[in-house]
Write an enzyme that holds these catalytic residues in place. Structure first.
Site, PDB file in Angstrom:
ATOM      1  N   THR A 125      -2.396   6.193   1.843  1.00 53.49           N
ATOM      2  CA  THR A 125      -1.929   4.824   0.351  1.00 53.49           C
ATOM      3  C   THR A 125      -2.977   4.770  -0.294  1.00 53.49           C
ATOM      4  O   THR A 125      -4.750   4.406  -0.185  1.00 53.49           O
ATOM      5  CB  THR A 125      -1.053   4.159   0.996  1.00 53.49           C
ATOM      6  OG1 THR A 125      -0.971   3.477  -0.122  1.00 53.49           O
ATOM      7  CG2 THR A 125      -2.107   3.004   1.797  1.00 53.49           C
ATOM      8  N   GLU A 127      -2.915   2.284  -1.883  1.00 52.03           N
ATOM      9  CA  GLU A 127      -3.773   1.122  -1.893  1.00 52.03           C
ATOM     10  C   GLU A 127      -4.947   0.968  -0.978  1.00 52.03           C
ATOM     11  O   GLU A 127      -5.373  -0.443  -1.640  1.00 52.03           O
ATOM     12  CB  GLU A 127      -2.440   0.715  -1.180  1.00 52.03           C
ATOM     13  CG  GLU A 127      -1.562  -0.491  -1.174  1.00 52.03           C
ATOM     14  CD  GLU A 127      -1.564  -1.035  -2.831  1.00 52.03           C
ATOM     15  OE1 GLU A 127      -2.341  -2.548  -2.151  1.00 52.03           O
ATOM     16  OE2 GLU A 127      -1.191  -1.287  -3.593  1.00 52.03           O
ATOM     17  N   TYR A 150      -2.015  -5.449   4.060  1.00 52.40           N
ATOM     18  CA  TYR A 150      -1.203  -3.432   4.191  1.00 52.40           C
ATOM     19  C   TYR A 150      -2.170  -2.739   3.827  1.00 52.40           C
ATOM     20  O   TYR A 150      -2.171  -2.054   4.529  1.00 52.40           O
ATOM     21  CB  TYR A 150      -0.220  -3.596   2.627  1.00 52.40           C
ATOM     22  CG  TYR A 150       0.498  -2.018   2.709  1.00 52.40           C
ATOM     23  CD1 TYR A 150       1.468  -1.617   3.608  1.00 52.40           C
ATOM     24  CD2 TYR A 150       0.173  -1.719   1.305  1.00 52.40           C
ATOM     25  CE1 TYR A 150       2.132  -0.141   3.521  1.00 52.40           C
ATOM     26  CE2 TYR A 150       0.229  -0.477   1.629  1.00 52.40           C
ATOM     27  CZ  TYR A 150       1.411   0.536   2.442  1.00 52.40           C
ATOM     28  OH  TYR A 150       1.999   2.261   2.176  1.00 52.40           O
ATOM     29  N   LYS A 154      -3.668   0.137   6.572  1.00 49.38           N
ATOM     30  CA  LYS A 154      -3.123   1.118   6.185  1.00 49.38           C
ATOM     31  C   LYS A 154      -5.016   1.978   5.916  1.00 49.38           C
ATOM     32  O   LYS A 154      -5.231   3.488   6.520  1.00 49.38           O
ATOM     33  CB  LYS A 154      -3.014   1.445   5.383  1.00 49.38           C
ATOM     34  CG  LYS A 154      -1.885   1.357   4.789  1.00 49.38           C
ATOM     35  CD  LYS A 154      -0.732   2.477   5.868  1.00 49.38           C
ATOM     36  CE  LYS A 154       1.043   3.102   5.282  1.00 49.38           C
ATOM     37  NZ  LYS A 154       1.877   3.457   6.395  1.00 49.38           N
TER      38      LYS A 154
HETATM   39  P1  NAP Z   1       9.872   3.299   3.646  1.00 50.81           P
HETATM   40  O1  NAP Z   1      11.354   3.340   2.249  1.00 50.81           O
HETATM   41  O2  NAP Z   1       9.788   1.281   3.127  1.00 50.81           O
HETATM   42  O3  NAP Z   1       9.991   2.989   4.966  1.00 50.81           O
HETATM   43  C1  NAP Z   1       9.692   2.296   6.310  1.00 50.81           C
HETATM   44  C2  NAP Z   1      10.455   2.751   7.515  1.00 50.81           C
HETATM   45  O4  NAP Z   1       9.615   2.784   8.646  1.00 50.81           O
HETATM   46  C3  NAP Z   1      11.647   2.923   7.514  1.00 50.81           C
HETATM   47  O5  NAP Z   1      12.282   3.897   8.382  1.00 50.81           O
HETATM   48  C4  NAP Z   1      11.368   1.960   8.674  1.00 50.81           C
HETATM   49  O6  NAP Z   1      12.171   0.933   8.960  1.00 50.81           O
HETATM   50  C5  NAP Z   1      10.677   2.172  10.110  1.00 50.81           C
HETATM   51  N1  NAP Z   1       9.337   0.463   9.749  1.00 50.81           N
HETATM   52  C6  NAP Z   1       9.901  -0.008   9.172  1.00 50.81           C
HETATM   53  N2  NAP Z   1       8.741  -0.739  10.189  1.00 50.81           N
HETATM   54  C7  NAP Z   1       8.708  -0.110  11.630  1.00 50.81           C
HETATM   55  C8  NAP Z   1       7.990  -0.350  12.919  1.00 50.81           C
HETATM   56  N3  NAP Z   1       7.697  -1.687  13.368  1.00 50.81           N
HETATM   57  N4  NAP Z   1       8.343   0.714  13.700  1.00 50.81           N
HETATM   58  C9  NAP Z   1       8.938   1.648  13.116  1.00 50.81           C
HETATM   59  N5  NAP Z   1       9.355   2.039  12.196  1.00 50.81           N
HETATM   60  C10 NAP Z   1       9.242   0.697  11.423  1.00 50.81           C
HETATM   61  O7  NAP Z   1       8.658   3.342   3.158  1.00 50.81           O
HETATM   62  P2  NAP Z   1       8.566   5.295   2.363  1.00 50.81           P
HETATM   63  O8  NAP Z   1       8.514   4.628   0.342  1.00 50.81           O
HETATM   64  O9  NAP Z   1       9.336   5.761   2.767  1.00 50.81           O
HETATM   65  O10 NAP Z   1       7.040   5.383   2.236  1.00 50.81           O
HETATM   66  C11 NAP Z   1       6.798   5.734   4.614  1.00 50.81           C
HETATM   67  C12 NAP Z   1       5.627   5.736   4.569  1.00 50.81           C
HETATM   68  O11 NAP Z   1       4.576   6.307   3.511  1.00 50.81           O
HETATM   69  C13 NAP Z   1       5.325   4.523   4.434  1.00 50.81           C
HETATM   70  O12 NAP Z   1       3.665   3.954   6.070  1.00 50.81           O
HETATM   71  C14 NAP Z   1       4.378   3.876   3.510  1.00 50.81           C
HETATM   72  O13 NAP Z   1       3.446   2.821   3.858  1.00 50.81           O
HETATM   73  C15 NAP Z   1       2.972   5.024   3.203  1.00 50.81           C
HETATM   74  N6  NAP Z   1       3.204   5.263   1.415  1.00 50.81           N
HETATM   75  C16 NAP Z   1       4.432   5.365   0.752  1.00 50.81           C
HETATM   76  C17 NAP Z   1       3.867   5.563  -0.300  1.00 50.81           C
HETATM   77  C18 NAP Z   1       4.978   5.768  -1.456  1.00 50.81           C
HETATM   78  O14 NAP Z   1       5.184   5.174  -2.562  1.00 50.81           O
HETATM   79  N7  NAP Z   1       6.088   5.059  -0.970  1.00 50.81           N
HETATM   80  C19 NAP Z   1       2.487   5.311  -1.205  1.00 50.81           C
HETATM   81  C20 NAP Z   1       1.818   5.605  -0.068  1.00 50.81           C
HETATM   82  C21 NAP Z   1       2.777   5.728   1.191  1.00 50.81           C
HETATM   83  P3  NAP Z   1      13.596   0.377   8.399  1.00 50.81           P
HETATM   84  O15 NAP Z   1      14.537   1.363   7.577  1.00 50.81           O
HETATM   85  O16 NAP Z   1      14.841   0.214   9.717  1.00 50.81           O
HETATM   86  O17 NAP Z   1      12.988  -0.322   7.875  1.00 50.81           O
HETATM   87  O1  G4F Z   2       6.483  -0.997  -6.838  1.00 47.31           O
HETATM   88  P1  G4F Z   2       5.226  -2.403  -5.737  1.00 47.31           P
HETATM   89  O2  G4F Z   2       5.779  -2.850  -5.117  1.00 47.31           O
HETATM   90  O3  G4F Z   2       4.308  -0.968  -5.478  1.00 47.31           O
HETATM   91  P2  G4F Z   2       2.697  -1.006  -4.510  1.00 47.31           P
HETATM   92  O4  G4F Z   2       2.331  -2.194  -4.214  1.00 47.31           O
HETATM   93  O5  G4F Z   2       1.949  -0.186  -5.489  1.00 47.31           O
HETATM   94  O6  G4F Z   2       2.555  -0.197  -3.388  1.00 47.31           O
HETATM   95  C1  G4F Z   2       3.521   0.989  -3.432  1.00 47.31           C
HETATM   96  O7  G4F Z   2       3.126   1.456  -4.159  1.00 47.31           O
HETATM   97  C2  G4F Z   2       1.977   1.979  -2.455  1.00 47.31           C
HETATM   98  C3  G4F Z   2       0.596   2.935  -2.932  1.00 47.31           C
HETATM   99  O8  G4F Z   2      -0.303   2.705  -4.286  1.00 47.31           O
HETATM  100  C4  G4F Z   2       2.598   2.714  -0.961  1.00 47.31           C
HETATM  101  F1  G4F Z   2       1.357   2.600  -0.214  1.00 47.31           F
HETATM  102  C5  G4F Z   2       3.124   0.842  -0.593  1.00 47.31           C
HETATM  103  O9  G4F Z   2       3.434   0.813   0.547  1.00 47.31           O
HETATM  104  C6  G4F Z   2       4.090   0.761  -1.749  1.00 47.31           C
HETATM  105  O10 G4F Z   2       5.168   1.868  -2.171  1.00 47.31           O
HETATM  106  O11 G4F Z   2       4.518  -2.559  -7.043  1.00 47.31           O
HETATM  107  C7  G4F Z   2       3.370  -2.625  -7.709  1.00 47.31           C
HETATM  108  C8  G4F Z   2       2.184  -3.109  -9.341  1.00 47.31           C
HETATM  109  C9  G4F Z   2       2.425  -3.856  -8.353  1.00 47.31           C
HETATM  110  O12 G4F Z   2       1.117  -3.949  -9.136  1.00 47.31           O
HETATM  111  C10 G4F Z   2       2.808  -5.411  -8.938  1.00 47.31           C
HETATM  112  O13 G4F Z   2       1.916  -6.488  -8.977  1.00 47.31           O
HETATM  113  O14 G4F Z   2       4.205  -3.739  -9.936  1.00 47.31           O
HETATM  114  C11 G4F Z   2       3.814  -4.181 -10.077  1.00 47.31           C
HETATM  115  N1  G4F Z   2       4.640  -6.406  -9.907  1.00 47.31           N
HETATM  116  C12 G4F Z   2       5.174  -6.788 -11.160  1.00 47.31           C
HETATM  117  N2  G4F Z   2       6.560  -6.889 -11.168  1.00 47.31           N
HETATM  118  C13 G4F Z   2       5.886  -5.601  -9.533  1.00 47.31           C
HETATM  119  C14 G4F Z   2       6.888  -6.640 -10.212  1.00 47.31           C
HETATM  120  N3  G4F Z   2       6.194  -5.298  -8.266  1.00 47.31           N
HETATM  121  C15 G4F Z   2       7.459  -6.063  -7.295  1.00 47.31           C
HETATM  122  N4  G4F Z   2       7.065  -5.190  -6.135  1.00 47.31           N
HETATM  123  N5  G4F Z   2       8.700  -6.813  -7.469  1.00 47.31           N
HETATM  124  C16 G4F Z   2       8.122  -7.252  -9.001  1.00 47.31           C
HETATM  125  O15 G4F Z   2       8.777  -8.352  -9.435  1.00 47.31           O
END
Ligand code: NAP
Ligand code: G4F
Length: 339
Positions: A125, A127, A150, A154
């Site tokens: 990520t 992050e 987190y 990661k």
């Molecule tokens: P998500 O919607 O939160 O999905 C996470 C998945 O992991 C869900 O299936 C969840 O199961 C499962 N999980 C949680 N805890 C677990 C555990 N202890 N053992 C096994 N499985 C577990 O995340 P996503 O947005 O699809 O992201 C997929 C991956 O990419 C994650 O690793 C995330 O950190 C990474 N990532 C995401 C983004 C982004 O912007 N979306 C960016 C960079 C990296 P449940 O459904 O039961 O909760």
């Molecule tokens: O949507 P967010 O919670 O995503 P964040 O923290 O960027 O993380 C996501 O992206 C990462 C990749 O860079 C992944 F690795 C991670 O698993 C996840 O998918 O927050 C985005 C931004 C932050 O700066 C946060 O402080 O939005 C700001 N924010 C402002 N108000 C908020 C809110 N975030 C959340 N969740 N809720 C709010 O009300």
């Protein structure tokens, strides 16, 4: 007979569900891990019920992972499972490390122990970069500086993936993905929280939207584009690490404006800091307020990715960009309310 077998941890998540669809369309046998839960947690993959094989497992449980890898003998493993919420990682840092950091090691070591020839994708990520001043646009050579439990977990997972590649010759890739969103995004991430609120607001179901840091900038892409990049990494001739992003960045405030515009409400802003408010320019009604409860102990202020290596080496580029992404998400949330 399926051409290849894949195992996806976290198949019930946003990315897991899109990746499962992509691999099925390519003729794979798709296996995925789900967690035991007291209520149903498979809504994103229920439509694939008879097409995929689901297995109970958990990234904190080595024996279940070892057993599954041995039994399925996958050609490709996609490790998408994670406690993926940055703010919540400050509340459950140890669990986040167990799942996101040690969980990755558990899979890599199961591959090594069983000696199975499989390719491995790690969901890393942006992050990990921490958005430090002067580092944008971030690419594969940008120094890491995680700003949350987190991000730190990661970062361990990233380096242990690189280490197992270098130490044992595993075909292991770390995809450093910037934020990617969709109508399947979890409702407590900022984009989905906003698009859902905009849809509810114009349907008179919600009065106000409370947000944290409006100034944070993110490089937001579209999840289906990003799962394609994961697959492409495992089809390359050699394993490597890649930044996946759009190369465009916007503030949370801009995301809000665009989402409400899509829903038919033009927002204006007044006040500064925690007194800042977004209002409906037609009615003067306050729609958005800042609630410091959503601030993080340390924030990642500025993310902007440079995906040129993925473009050059994998032929990948994003198809959907910011404006269209917001449009898709708002339209889906408005449709959802009609159902
Ligand atoms: P998500 O919607 O939160 O999905 C996470 C998945 O992991 C869900 O299936 C969840 O199961 C499962 N999980 C949680 N805890 C677990 C555990 N202890 N053992 C096994 N499985 C577990 O995340 P996503 O947005 O699809 O992201 C997929 C991956 O990419 C994650 O690793 C995330 O950190 C990474 N990532 C995401 C983004 C982004 O912007 N979306 C960016 C960079 C990296 P449940 O459904 O039961 O909760
Ligand atoms: O949507 P967010 O919670 O995503 P964040 O923290 O960027 O993380 C996501 O992206 C990462 C990749 O860079 C992944 F690795 C991670 O698993 C996840 O998918 O927050 C985005 C931004 C932050 O700066 C946060 O402080 O939005 C700001 N924010 C402002 N108000 C908020 C809110 N975030 C959340 N969740 N809720 C709010 O009300």
């Amino acid at each position: 007979m399926a051409s290849k077998r894949a195992l996806i941890t976290g198949i019930s998540g946003q990315d897991g569900s899109y990746l499962a669809e992509l691999l099925l369309s390519k003729g794979y046998e798709v296996n995925g891990t789900i967690r035991r839960s007291s209520s149903f947690n498979t809504s994103r993959i229920d439509h694939l019920f008879d097409k995929i094989k689901r297995h109970y497992s958990d990234l904190t449980d080595s024996s279940s992972l070892n057993r599954l890898i041995e039994k399925i003998q996958p050609n490709e493993i996609y490790n998408l499972g994670a406690q993926s919420h940055v703010k919540i990682s400050f509340d459950v840092p140890e669990y986040t490390a167990e799942t996101d950091a040690v969980g990755t090691l558990r899979i890599l070591d199961a591959i090594r122990e069983t000696g199975i020839r499989t390719k491995f994708y790690q969901a890393s990520t942006s992050e990990m970069f921490g958005g430090m001043p002067g580092t944008a646009p971030q690419n594969e050579n940008t120094p890491f500086h995680p700003r949350s439990p987190y991000g730190a977990a990661k970062l361990y997972a990233h380096w242990i993936t690189v280490n197992y590649r270098e130490s044992y010759g595993l075909f292991a890739c770390s995809g450093i993905l910037f934020n990617h969103e969709s109508p399947r995004r979890g409702e407590n991430f900022v984009t989905r929280k906003i698009t859902k609120s905009a849809a509810r607001f114009v349907n008179n179901l919600q009065d106000k939207l409370l947000l944290g840091n409006l100034d944070a900038k993110r490089d937001w892409g579209y999840a289906p584009d990003y799962v394609e990049a994961m697959w492409l990494m495992l089809q390359a001739n050699k394993p490597d690490d890649y930044v996946i992003s759009t190369g465009e960045t916007h503030t949370v405030r801009e995301f809000c404006e665009k989402a409400f515009t899509e829903a038919g409400v033009k927002l204006g802003w007044k006040g500064k800091g925690i007194e800042e408010k977004g209002y409906d320019t037609k009615t003067n009604k306050i729609v958005v307020e800042v609630n410091p409860g959503y601030f993080r102990p340390a924030e990642v202020e500025y993310l902007l990715g440079d995906p040129s290596k993925a473009g050059k080496m994998l032929g990948w580029e994003p198809k959907i960009r910011f404006a269209e992404l917001v449009k898709i998400m708002v339209a889906a949330d408005i449709d959802e309310l009609k159902k």
